[in-house]
Design a protein around this motif. Structure first.
Motif, PDB file in Angstrom:
ATOM      1  N   ASP A 333       0.838  -1.096   0.046  1.00  0.00           N
ATOM      2  CA  ASP A 333      -0.136   0.173   0.016  1.00  0.00           C
ATOM      3  C   ASP A 333       1.095   1.508  -0.184  1.00  0.00           C
ATOM      4  O   ASP A 333       0.265   2.390  -0.106  1.00  0.00           O
ATOM      5  N   ASP A 336       4.638   4.787   3.461  1.00  0.00           N
ATOM      6  CA  ASP A 336       4.605   6.234   4.026  1.00  0.00           C
ATOM      7  C   ASP A 336       3.772   6.149   5.092  1.00  0.00           C
ATOM      8  O   ASP A 336       2.635   5.523   5.001  1.00  0.00           O
ATOM      9  N   LYS A 338       1.666   8.326   5.875  1.00  0.00           N
ATOM     10  CA  LYS A 338       0.501   8.881   5.221  1.00  0.00           C
ATOM     11  C   LYS A 338      -0.549   7.576   5.051  1.00  0.00           C
ATOM     12  O   LYS A 338      -1.914   8.043   5.125  1.00  0.00           O
ATOM     13  N   THR A 339       0.084   6.604   4.515  1.00  0.00           N
ATOM     14  CA  THR A 339      -0.845   5.481   4.122  1.00  0.00           C
ATOM     15  C   THR A 339      -1.609   5.104   5.132  1.00  0.00           C
ATOM     16  O   THR A 339      -2.881   4.687   4.965  1.00  0.00           O
ATOM     17  N   TYR A 341      -2.819   7.050   7.727  1.00  0.00           N
ATOM     18  CA  TYR A 341      -3.872   7.849   8.082  1.00  0.00           C
ATOM     19  C   TYR A 341      -4.973   7.361   6.857  1.00  0.00           C
ATOM     20  O   TYR A 341      -6.267   7.610   7.249  1.00  0.00           O
ATOM     21  N   ASN A 342      -4.435   7.216   5.713  1.00  0.00           N
ATOM     22  CA  ASN A 342      -5.665   7.357   4.397  1.00  0.00           C
ATOM     23  C   ASN A 342      -6.607   6.167   4.745  1.00  0.00           C
ATOM     24  O   ASN A 342      -7.550   6.239   4.374  1.00  0.00           O
ATOM     25  N   ILE A 343      -5.969   4.974   5.277  1.00  0.00           N
ATOM     26  CA  ILE A 343      -6.498   3.930   5.263  1.00  0.00           C
ATOM     27  C   ILE A 343      -7.312   3.562   6.668  1.00  0.00           C
ATOM     28  O   ILE A 343      -8.397   2.692   6.710  1.00  0.00           O
ATOM     29  N   CYS A 344      -6.684   3.891   7.712  1.00  0.00           N
ATOM     30  CA  CYS A 344      -7.051   3.715   9.104  1.00  0.00           C
ATOM     31  C   CYS A 344      -7.680   4.858   9.664  1.00  0.00           C
ATOM     32  O   CYS A 344      -7.811   4.648  11.039  1.00  0.00           O
ATOM     33  N   ASP A 345      -8.157   5.654   9.241  1.00  0.00           N
ATOM     34  CA  ASP A 345      -8.894   7.029   9.817  1.00  0.00           C
ATOM     35  C   ASP A 345      -9.847   6.272  10.778  1.00  0.00           C
ATOM     36  O   ASP A 345     -10.896   5.794  10.075  1.00  0.00           O
ATOM     37  N   ASP A 373      -6.974  11.173  11.353  1.00  0.00           N
ATOM     38  CA  ASP A 373      -6.461  11.905  10.163  1.00  0.00           C
ATOM     39  C   ASP A 373      -6.565  13.716  10.440  1.00  0.00           C
ATOM     40  O   ASP A 373      -7.625  13.938   9.903  1.00  0.00           O
ATOM     41  N   SER A 413      -1.011  14.375  10.288  1.00  0.00           N
ATOM     42  CA  SER A 413      -1.164  13.980   8.793  1.00  0.00           C
ATOM     43  C   SER A 413      -1.015  15.120   8.051  1.00  0.00           C
ATOM     44  O   SER A 413      -1.674  14.785   6.844  1.00  0.00           O
ATOM     45  N   PRO A 415       0.392  17.589   5.113  1.00  0.00           N
ATOM     46  CA  PRO A 415       0.817  17.010   3.838  1.00  0.00           C
ATOM     47  C   PRO A 415       2.214  16.946   3.575  1.00  0.00           C
ATOM     48  O   PRO A 415       2.673  16.029   2.685  1.00  0.00           O
TER      49      PRO A 415
END
Length: 469
Positions: A333, A336, A338-339, A341-345, A373, A413, A415
């Motif tokens: 996936d 990073d 950030k991954t 936060y994107n998937i597990c928010d 996130d 999280s 940018p």
């Protein structure tokens, strides 16, 4: 049809024990000042217990035809349970400490109470696994010394097969009798690489000969003969033909003098020309379990993590109470933060597992809170922890619980350069392939790495942990 009034019979005989009319035996149990005398009836004890049937025939009666017997090695508390079982056929274990139940098992064996021995073994396996594991050395020693402990013995070998470190890394390993060691290394499902089994066998053999030089380069032919004699009954059960070429050179070759010439020739023949027939016995490879849970952690690791979540003093050995659902895999996936936060928010009860590049360390953290996130902020938790899991280079796992609750978890999280922190005990930042992550001692009770240098991560996984239905 026969009607059986066992409850009434049991109650009447129990009353006879409490009011021992016409007793003809006194049994003094325990040692002063904690001893106690029980007034009992020989005909009941002889009909229910082979030990007493034999014993009463050996001792004479004294005044008023009363026989006197002393049993100092059984405690009053244990004998109270046993005598009520003999009279009334009932037993209550709910309020007894596990150590007392284990003593009760041993005493029941001494008194030839086979029915009770079987029941107590089953009870311990069903209800007291944590205690059995915590006191594994004592339990295992008893299991192989006593033939009638089949249920406990089977449990012990199952534990050893799945978690061999419990015996091989224990202080009691070198004191194992030879027959116990042989039984273990004969197990087809022993979850150890064969070269490690060889190492332990050599370690055990050396411990029996403490005068052998510490430096192998100083060994004489007589030293090797001494070790070979000690290990003559163990060596046939090492599965040499399942050891890799590299390990044969590294582990076996230094002990060349322990091998019969024909066996050593066959080991090398099989490595050089695998299809060539040989005369030595080739034992089958061990049944090593392959975990599908993770590319980083084993089932044993997962059991250990689950026991930490439940704050257990001893590690679960089987039947993990939690389901580990894989949410994120870095190699799949994206490596990073950030991954995550994107998937597990908004996902709570997560475990982050990371594998450190170059060192092979497995470190991570348990977060009972929802992953957020959002903006840079600290969150409070009393149940989060960080850890370093046992690997080939780390003999024991390290658990570090949060101590400063207000700085348990930090989310950021943004940018650029997102972070996920467990205090400062585990800081995961940005692209995890670059050297941005680090571990320092803050807000958690101990360090999980031997140094605070920044490190890169070659793989990470995030699991949602939920109780099994």
């Amino acid at each position: 049809m026969t009607t059986k009034f066992y409850d009434r019979l049991s109650n009447d005989l129990t009353q006879l024990l409490e009011n021992p009319v016409d007793y003809n035996v006194t049994i003094e149990v325990g040692e002063a000042p904690d001893n106690q005398i029980f007034e009992v009836h020989s005909y009941i004890l002889q009909s229910r217990c082979p030990y007493f049937k034999k014993k009463f025939n050996e001792i004479p009666s004294i005044e008023n035809n009363v026989k006197v017997l002393k049993i100092p090695n059984i405690s009053v508390k244990v004998f109270n349970v046993i005598i009520k079982y003999i009279y009334g056929g009932t037993i209550s274990l709910e309020k007894l400490e596990t150590s007392i139940i284990f003593d009760l098992l041993i005493s029941s064996l001494e008194l030839d109470l086979d029915e009770l021995v079987e029941h107590l073994q089953s009870h311990l396996i069903t209800n007291n696994i944590s205690w059995l594991k915590l006191n594994f050395a004592q339990v295992y020693q008893m299991s192989y010394q006593v033939k009638n402990f089949d249920i406990i013995q089977k449990f012990c070998y199952n534990i050893i097969a799945k978690h061999p470190d419990i015996i091989f890394e224990s202080e009691n390993f070198i004191s194992l009798p030879e027959d116990a060691l042989i039984t273990i290394i004969k197990l087809d499902n022993l979850q150890l690489d064969e070269d490690k089994i060889w190492d332990y066998v050599i370690q055990w053999g050396k411990s029996k000969n403490p005068t052998l030089p510490a430096n192998l380069n100083e060994w004489t032919s007589d030293n090797f003969v001494t070790l070979k004699t000690t290990l003559k009954n163990c060596l046939p059960y090492v599965r040499y033909f399942n050891i890799s070429n590299e390990r044969v050179l590294e582990k076996l070759y230094p002990y060349l003098q322990l091998f019969e010439p024909k066996l050593w020739l066959d080991i090398n023949t099989r490595l050089i020309i695998p299809d060539k027939s040989i005369s030595s016995t080739i034992l089958p490879p061990r049944e090593i379990l392959i975990t599908t849970l993770s590319n980083i952690i084993t089932d044993e690791h997962a059991l250990e993590l689950s026991s930490w979540i439940d704050r257990k003093e001893t590690t679960y050995t089987e039947n993990n109470p939690y389901e580990f659902k894989l949410l994120v895999k870095g190699s799949r996936d994206g490596l990073d933060v950030k991954t995550i936060y994107n998937i597990c928010d908004k996902v709570s009860n997560t475990i982050i597992i990371t594998k450190v590049e170059s060192t092979g360390e497995i470190i991570g953290g348990y977060n009972p809170l929802e992953i957020n996130d959002g903006e840079d902020e600290w969150y409070s938790s009393q149940d989060s922890f960080v850890f370093s899991l046992k690997t080939e280079n780390l003999k024991s796992s390290i658990l570090s619980r949060v101590t400063d609750f207000d700085y348990a978890i930090r989310y950021y999280s943004g940018p650029s350069n997102p972070w996920l922190q467990f205090g400062n005990a585990l800081n995961l930042g940005g692209d995890l392939k670059t050297k941005k992550s680090n571990c320092e001692l803050f807000a958690y009770e101990k360090s999980i790495r031997s140094n605070s240098n920044r490190f890169s991560i070659e793989e990470f996984e995030v699991f949602k942990v939920s109780p099994k239905k």
